[in-house]
Design a protein around this motif. Sequence first.
Motif, short mmCIF file in Angstrom:
data_model
loop_
_atom_site.label_atom_id
_atom_site.label_comp_id
_atom_site.label_asym_id
_atom_site.label_seq_id
_atom_site.Cartn_x
_atom_site.Cartn_y
_atom_site.Cartn_z
N MET A 71 57.78 -77.56 -5.17
CA MET A 71 57.48 -78.67 -6.06
C MET A 71 57.66 -78.17 -7.48
O MET A 71 57.18 -77.09 -7.81
N LEU A 72 58.37 -78.96 -8.27
CA LEU A 72 58.56 -78.60 -9.67
C LEU A 72 57.87 -79.62 -10.56
O LEU A 72 58.02 -80.82 -10.35
N ASP A 73 57.12 -79.12 -11.55
CA ASP A 73 56.59 -80.03 -12.55
C ASP A 73 57.64 -80.16 -13.64
O ASP A 73 58.78 -79.73 -13.48
N SER A 74 57.28 -80.75 -14.77
CA SER A 74 58.29 -81.01 -15.81
C SER A 74 58.90 -79.72 -16.35
O SER A 74 60.11 -79.66 -16.59
N GLU A 75 58.11 -78.69 -16.52
CA GLU A 75 58.65 -77.42 -17.02
C GLU A 75 59.57 -76.79 -15.98
O GLU A 75 60.61 -76.22 -16.31
N GLY A 76 59.20 -76.89 -14.71
CA GLY A 76 60.05 -76.38 -13.65
C GLY A 76 61.40 -77.07 -13.63
O GLY A 76 62.44 -76.43 -13.54
N LEU A 77 61.39 -78.41 -13.75
CA LEU A 77 62.65 -79.16 -13.78
C LEU A 77 63.43 -78.84 -15.04
O LEU A 77 64.65 -78.65 -14.98
N SER A 78 62.75 -78.76 -16.18
CA SER A 78 63.43 -78.43 -17.43
C SER A 78 64.14 -77.09 -17.33
O SER A 78 65.29 -76.94 -17.76
N GLU A 137 50.39 -94.21 -4.69
CA GLU A 137 50.44 -92.88 -5.32
C GLU A 137 49.68 -92.89 -6.65
O GLU A 137 49.00 -91.92 -6.99
N ALA A 138 49.76 -94.01 -7.38
CA ALA A 138 49.03 -94.12 -8.65
C ALA A 138 47.52 -94.10 -8.40
O ALA A 138 46.77 -93.45 -9.15
N ALA A 149 52.44 -83.26 -4.58
CA ALA A 149 52.41 -81.92 -3.99
C ALA A 149 51.42 -81.86 -2.84
O ALA A 149 51.71 -81.26 -1.79
N LEU A 150 50.28 -82.49 -3.00
CA LEU A 150 49.25 -82.46 -1.96
C LEU A 150 49.66 -83.23 -0.71
O LEU A 150 49.12 -82.99 0.37
N ARG A 151 50.62 -84.14 -0.83
CA ARG A 151 51.08 -84.91 0.32
C ARG A 151 52.23 -84.23 1.08
O ARG A 151 52.66 -84.72 2.12
N GLN A 152 52.70 -83.09 0.57
CA GLN A 152 53.82 -82.40 1.21
C GLN A 152 53.34 -81.54 2.37
O GLN A 152 52.19 -81.11 2.42
#
Length: 125
Positions: free
Chosen positions: A1-8, A67-68, A95-98
């Motif tokens: 799982m990537l957050d915004s920094e991971g994707l950036s 999800e929201a 991430a918790l649903r993976q």
Amino acid sequence: MLDSEGLSKLLADDEQVVALVAAARARGMEAVISALTIVEAVPARTNKSRLNWVLSGVRVIPVGEEEARAASKLLMDAGLHGHKYAIDAAVAGAALRQRRPVVMLTSDSNGMIKLCGGRISLVRV
């Protein structure tokens, strides 16, 4: 799982992130992002061809009402405010649903620790 920094960093071809994603794939794991991560991580100057190529190699998880609501509950449980942590909460919820094990590449390990409560592994990037 990537957050915004991971994707950036994946978009920028960061050596560490590319290696971590490659290692995960070699182990049969998927690279996953929340749809909201695209909104948060992609600046206007991003090369659209590069973005499309990177996104073609990850699974993008949609964010709907269910999800929201789950993200909102994570925020309440962690005592955090949605104004600052809304997207992080959606990413944490995804991430918790993976299927386990889940490893998240993140720059905000403190916020993610509060949201995920140690249920996933965090790697600071």
